[in-house]
Write a protein that holds these residues in place. Structure first.
Motif, PDB file in Angstrom:
ATOM      1  N   GLU A   1       0.790  -1.279  -0.059  1.00  0.00           N
ATOM      2  CA  GLU A   1      -0.139   0.030  -0.059  1.00  0.00           C
ATOM      3  C   GLU A   1       0.732   1.326  -0.024  1.00  0.00           C
ATOM      4  N   LEU A   2       1.923   1.245   0.734  1.00  0.00           N
ATOM      5  CA  LEU A   2       2.752   2.494   1.010  1.00  0.00           C
ATOM      6  C   LEU A   2       3.411   2.598  -0.416  1.00  0.00           C
ATOM      7  N   LEU A   3       3.700   1.585  -0.945  1.00  0.00           N
ATOM      8  CA  LEU A   3       4.381   1.720  -2.455  1.00  0.00           C
ATOM      9  C   LEU A   3       3.525   2.360  -3.464  1.00  0.00           C
ATOM     10  N   GLU A   4       2.401   1.589  -3.325  1.00  0.00           N
ATOM     11  CA  GLU A   4       1.485   2.139  -4.410  1.00  0.00           C
ATOM     12  C   GLU A   4       0.927   3.418  -4.267  1.00  0.00           C
ATOM     13  N   LYS A   5       0.883   3.963  -2.957  1.00  0.00           N
ATOM     14  CA  LYS A   5       0.752   5.549  -2.883  1.00  0.00           C
ATOM     15  C   LYS A   5       1.807   6.496  -3.379  1.00  0.00           C
ATOM     16  N   PHE A   6       3.036   6.025  -3.116  1.00  0.00           N
ATOM     17  CA  PHE A   6       4.026   6.714  -3.287  1.00  0.00           C
ATOM     18  C   PHE A   6       4.368   6.806  -4.920  1.00  0.00           C
ATOM     19  N   VAL A   7       3.961   5.603  -5.715  1.00  0.00           N
ATOM     20  CA  VAL A   7       4.139   5.796  -7.340  1.00  0.00           C
ATOM     21  C   VAL A   7       2.857   5.974  -7.893  1.00  0.00           C
ATOM     22  N   GLY A   8       1.845   6.472  -7.138  1.00  0.00           N
ATOM     23  CA  GLY A   8       0.625   6.657  -7.862  1.00  0.00           C
ATOM     24  C   GLY A   8       0.524   8.053  -8.500  1.00  0.00           C
ATOM     25  N   GLU A   9      -0.610   8.469  -8.791  1.00  0.00           N
ATOM     26  CA  GLU A   9      -0.789  10.037  -9.336  1.00  0.00           C
ATOM     27  C   GLU A   9      -1.147  11.041  -8.318  1.00  0.00           C
ATOM     28  N   SER A  10      -1.429  10.610  -6.958  1.00  0.00           N
ATOM     29  CA  SER A  10      -1.866  11.753  -6.140  1.00  0.00           C
ATOM     30  C   SER A  10      -0.609  12.328  -5.476  1.00  0.00           C
ATOM     31  N   PRO A  11      -0.616  13.542  -5.617  1.00  0.00           N
ATOM     32  CA  PRO A  11       0.538  14.069  -4.867  1.00  0.00           C
ATOM     33  C   PRO A  11       0.665  13.901  -3.118  1.00  0.00           C
ATOM     34  N   ILE A  12       2.030  13.801  -2.612  1.00  0.00           N
ATOM     35  CA  ILE A  12       1.986  13.861  -1.327  1.00  0.00           C
ATOM     36  C   ILE A  12       2.969  14.697  -0.875  1.00  0.00           C
ATOM     37  N   ALA A  13       2.518  15.453   0.006  1.00  0.00           N
ATOM     38  CA  ALA A  13       3.210  16.866   0.564  1.00  0.00           C
ATOM     39  C   ALA A  13       4.572  16.241   1.414  1.00  0.00           C
ATOM     40  N   ASP A  14       5.442  16.999   1.432  1.00  0.00           N
ATOM     41  CA  ASP A  14       6.591  16.395   2.185  1.00  0.00           C
ATOM     42  C   ASP A  14       6.583  16.589   3.627  1.00  0.00           C
ATOM     43  N   SER A  15       5.481  17.307   4.078  1.00  0.00           N
ATOM     44  CA  SER A  15       5.274  17.363   5.360  1.00  0.00           C
ATOM     45  C   SER A  15       4.243  16.264   6.272  1.00  0.00           C
TER      46      SER A  15
ATOM     47  N   ASP B   1       7.449   9.022   7.194  1.00  0.00           N
ATOM     48  CA  ASP B   1       8.143   8.606   8.338  1.00  0.00           C
ATOM     49  C   ASP B   1       7.546   6.979   8.278  1.00  0.00           C
ATOM     50  N   LYS B   2       6.467   6.739   7.762  1.00  0.00           N
ATOM     51  CA  LYS B   2       5.797   5.224   7.629  1.00  0.00           C
ATOM     52  C   LYS B   2       6.662   4.350   6.361  1.00  0.00           C
ATOM     53  N   LEU B   3       6.794   5.164   5.487  1.00  0.00           N
ATOM     54  CA  LEU B   3       7.422   4.693   4.205  1.00  0.00           C
ATOM     55  C   LEU B   3       8.800   4.234   4.582  1.00  0.00           C
ATOM     56  N   LEU B   4       9.678   5.123   5.377  1.00  0.00           N
ATOM     57  CA  LEU B   4      10.836   5.153   5.361  1.00  0.00           C
ATOM     58  C   LEU B   4      11.361   4.413   6.426  1.00  0.00           C
ATOM     59  N   THR B   5      10.513   3.905   7.373  1.00  0.00           N
ATOM     60  CA  THR B   5      11.056   3.150   8.707  1.00  0.00           C
ATOM     61  C   THR B   5      10.718   1.636   8.363  1.00  0.00           C
ATOM     62  N   PHE B   6      11.806   1.179   7.793  1.00  0.00           N
ATOM     63  CA  PHE B   6      12.107  -0.225   7.801  1.00  0.00           C
ATOM     64  C   PHE B   6      13.654  -0.614   7.887  1.00  0.00           C
TER      65      PHE B   6
ATOM     66  N   ASN C   1       5.985  13.306  -6.694  1.00  0.00           N
ATOM     67  CA  ASN C   1       6.286  12.744  -5.302  1.00  0.00           C
ATOM     68  C   ASN C   1       7.916  12.409  -5.002  1.00  0.00           C
ATOM     69  N   VAL C   2       8.556  12.459  -6.244  1.00  0.00           N
ATOM     70  CA  VAL C   2      10.254  12.338  -6.018  1.00  0.00           C
ATOM     71  C   VAL C   2      10.679  13.419  -5.471  1.00  0.00           C
ATOM     72  N   LEU C   3      10.157  14.676  -5.738  1.00  0.00           N
ATOM     73  CA  LEU C   3      10.726  15.891  -5.437  1.00  0.00           C
ATOM     74  C   LEU C   3      10.421  16.041  -3.888  1.00  0.00           C
ATOM     75  N   SER C   4       9.028  15.409  -3.679  1.00  0.00           N
ATOM     76  CA  SER C   4       8.699  15.488  -2.171  1.00  0.00           C
ATOM     77  C   SER C   4       9.716  14.708  -1.453  1.00  0.00           C
ATOM     78  N   LEU C   5      10.188  13.245  -1.777  1.00  0.00           N
ATOM     79  CA  LEU C   5      11.063  12.739  -1.104  1.00  0.00           C
ATOM     80  C   LEU C   5      12.378  13.204  -0.967  1.00  0.00           C
ATOM     81  N   VAL C   6      12.966  14.065  -2.022  1.00  0.00           N
ATOM     82  CA  VAL C   6      14.150  14.603  -2.002  1.00  0.00           C
ATOM     83  C   VAL C   6      14.051  15.613  -0.793  1.00  0.00           C
ATOM     84  N   LYS C   7      12.981  16.420  -0.710  1.00  0.00           N
ATOM     85  CA  LYS C   7      12.791  17.469   0.522  1.00  0.00           C
ATOM     86  C   LYS C   7      12.798  16.954   1.738  1.00  0.00           C
ATOM     87  N   VAL C   8      12.268  15.581   1.976  1.00  0.00           N
ATOM     88  CA  VAL C   8      12.081  14.884   3.155  1.00  0.00           C
ATOM     89  C   VAL C   8      13.479  14.504   3.525  1.00  0.00           C
TER      90      VAL C   8
END
Length: 659
Positions: free
Chosen positions: A16-30, A35-40, A74-81
């Motif tokens: 689910e987390l990956l599907e959201k990341f690679v999907g069409e919907s923007p995810i704000a860096d805030s 934190d959920k995606l990156l905590t593995f 979303n790649v740009l958001s990940l860079v900012k995070v």
């Protein structure tokens, strides 16, 4: 441990987390999502084979991201995070292992996976587009041209943030156990980001936007980066026990466990190896070999390093040169270390002076000569670099004297038989002549024999107490090449010790351009060898009885060159020496003459040898000069080292790679 089963690999695409990341919907860096995606918890793969499995498993997911990212950003958001977490880590007065450090390492890893796939499967331009901000919403209307233009100015802003942030991360975060993986991943990400050059078959040297951006980084920032990369090479830090590990739970547990089973290496990392040191050195080599005739702050920083005991005036930074020298000597069996040492020796006057001032030059020369001696019959880039280093070293007169003052023992790798004891200078001669012998069939590879002979020429006026084997190697090389030369011209080959000479061969002259080129090359080598022999006889005959003995023993090999244009003066000098000592041997003894008797006579009459009788030639001095376009050699070579030695798998069949 091992590669995951096909079931666990498929689960990655349904997470689910990956599907959201690679999907069409923007995810704000805030958003807390990050934190959920990156905590593995996992260990990034350290073998190319494991990286290949990872590359293939994540390809479908990243392709979805490539398709949807222009809308989501979303790649740009990940860079900012990622960069926000990197900035926090840099600014902490005392680094502590925490969740933010784990998330930073993971964000760098994900960005590496994305960049790796896009560069290899698409292009650098496609990767650059991944860092673009998403298009403005339609609600902004058609009157937003000015704002759009400002947005356009910021195109690549995400890339710039990532590049500068990663450079500052490596150069600004101290190495402690829980930052080890972060720094290693940052170096690997940097290598991948620059690898667009590897796959650019149209123009290898000037079209990389990413590399050009890195070249514009200020000198103080680039100096900090170079200092960290060199320090990691010196310390060769071993990976600590897992410090960035948490237990997966909740919504992301299937993602973490699936990825964990995927990327655990098939084999443990080799004991006492340092992934951080390796990645740091390869990253540094890529940086310093760019823009050889233009601005390169990393090469400038490397050239201005000074010893910690010296004045820091005009220095980029200070290092312990003793530790740097020791690290280089231990790693000279690797191509990347040899290339790094060449850069320092050729471009950093402070370090070159330090090397030449050392009394224990054997600690450097023995591993260097051993590596050169172990090279195969076909010349390699590594052997070329080793020969260049020897040539640079031989340009120093103190070096040429000191190598004959140091005794080495029990050398088993330099000759057909073990050498119980010899001087370092004699050992150099044995290895260099053997290298030429071994590559006689590669006559048109002028680089190899020219550099070998140039080094010998620089040493020749300082030959001292040559061993019998070293002396024989030089004379035997002349004999072997002379036979090939005379045979190529269809002339009789004289035999040694009174045997009948061979008959002329046919044809009596070279018949093809290739044969003619080989004959001309042989003549050049023979003349060079005669000059080396003359130089030694002119300046050091009295301290080299074994050399004179070898000339006496094979005096017939010079007979075909009496009166031959271009050879006359050089051969006349040698004949004069041979005649003088041969007459004294016959005067003081009765045949048959033992080797010891002849050697004693040579030592005795060397004291009365009239040096003025020889025609003097200019002292042989050769200097290494880098090619006018060194990029053509070094850039492809560096990338070949990355492909061969890094922990990153490159699908070189997808596009043409440099050779």
């Amino acid at each position: 441990m091992g590669i995951a089963s096909s079931t666990s690999l498929k689960e990655l695409g349904r997470n689910e987390l990956l599907e959201k990341f690679v999907g069409e919907s923007p995810i704000a860096d805030s958003e807390e999502y990050w934190d959920k995606l990156l905590t593995f918890s996992f260990k990034p793969p350290t073998l190319p084979g494991d990286n290949k499995v990872l590359y293939e498993a994540t390809a479908p997911i990243i392709e979805k991201l490539v398709a949807h990212n222009p809308k989501s950003g979303n790649v740009l958001s990940l860079v900012k995070v990622c960069m926000r977490k990197a900035s926090k880590l840099r600014d902490e007065s005392k680094c502590e292992s925490n969740m933010a450090t784990l998330q930073l390492r993971n964000s760098l890893f994900i960005l590496r996976c994305i960049s790796h796939h896009v560069l290899q499967s698409h292009s650098e331009e496609a990767l650059l587009n991944m860092f673009d901000p998403p298009p403005p919403q339609s609600s902004r209307g058609s009157n937003s041209t000015e704002a759009d233009d400002k947005e356009g100015v910021a195109i690549r802003s995400g890339l710039k943030i990532l590049l500068h942030g990663t450079v500052m991360l490596i150069g600004g975060v101290p190495l402690v156990p829980f930052t080890y993986d972060v720094l290693t991943e940052a170096a690997n990400l940097s290598i991948v980001l620059m690898s667009g050059q590897l796959f650019n078959k149209d123009d290898l040297f000037s079209t990389s936007v990413i590399i050009n951006e890195l070249m514009d980084i200020p000198l103080d920032v680039s100096s900090s980066l170079v200092q960290s990369l060199v320090s990691f090479f010196i310390s060769q830090p071993i990976p600590p026990p897992d410090t960035l590990r948490v237990q997966p739970s909740g919504v992301f547990s299937s993602f973490a466990s699936g990825l964990l089973s995927l990327v655990l290496p098939q084999h443990d990392i080799l004991e006492n190896t340092s992934p951080l040191a390796l990645s740091s050195l390869l990253f540094l080599l890529i940086l310093v070999h760019q823009h050889s005739r233009g601005h390169n702050p990393y090469r400038e920083a490397l050239s201005l390093i000074c010893d910690e005991n010296e004045s820091k005036d005009k220095a980029s930074f200070q290092l312990n040169f003793n530790q740097l020298h020791e690290a280089i000597c231990k790693q000279l069996n690797t191509e990347q270390t040899t290339l790094f040492f060449y850069q320092l020796l050729h471009n950093n006057l402070n370090f070159a002076s330090f090397v030449f001032s050392r009394s224990d030059i054997n600690t450097l020369l023995l591993p260097l000569l051993k590596e050169l001696s172990s090279e195969g019959k076909k010349p390699s880039h590594h052997s070329y670099m080793l020969l260049i280093i020897l040539l640079i070293l031989s340009q120093d007169e103190c070096f040429n004297k000191s190598v004959h003052e140091i005794t080495v023992k029990n050398i088993t790798w330099a000759s057909e038989k073990s050498i119980p004891q010899t001087t370092l200078g004699s050992l150099m001669i044995i290895v260099l002549v053997r290298t030429v012998h071994r590559n006689i069939q590669h006559l048109r590879d002028k680089f190899l024999h020219t550099n070998c002979l140039a080094t010998l020429a620089n040493m020749s006026s300082h030959f001292h107490s040559l061993s019998l084997e070293a002396a024989e190697k030089i004379v035997n090389l002349f004999r072997v090449l002379s036979r090939k030369y005379l045979k190529s011209k269809g002339e009789p080959i004289p035999a040694i010790t009174g045997a009948q000479p061979t008959s002329p061969t046919t044809p009596t002259s070279p018949t093809t351009p290739t044969e003619l080129a080989d004959t001309e090359t042989l003549q050049e080598i023979l003349l060079m060898l005669l000059e080396i022999i003359n130089s030694s006889l002119t300046y050091t005959l009295h301290v080299n009885p074994h050399f004179v003995y070898s000339l006496l023993y094979q005096r017939e090999i010079f007979t075909p060159y009496h009166g031959r244009p271009g050879f006359i003066d050089l051969v006349n000098n040698i004949e004069m020496v041979i005649t003088f000592f041969a007459n004294n041997v016959e005067k003081d003894g009765t045949p048959p003459f033992s080797a010891q008797f002849v050697t004693d006579i040579i030592k005795k009459y060397s004291k009365t040898w009239p040096r003025s009788r020889l025609r003097k030639f200019s002292e042989l001095k050769f200097r290494y000069v880098e090619e006018s376009q060194p990029d053509e050699f070094f850039v492809p070579y560096v990338w070949s080292l990355v492909q061969k030695h890094s922990h990153i798998h490159f699908e070189i069949n997808r596009k043409s790679s440099p050779t």
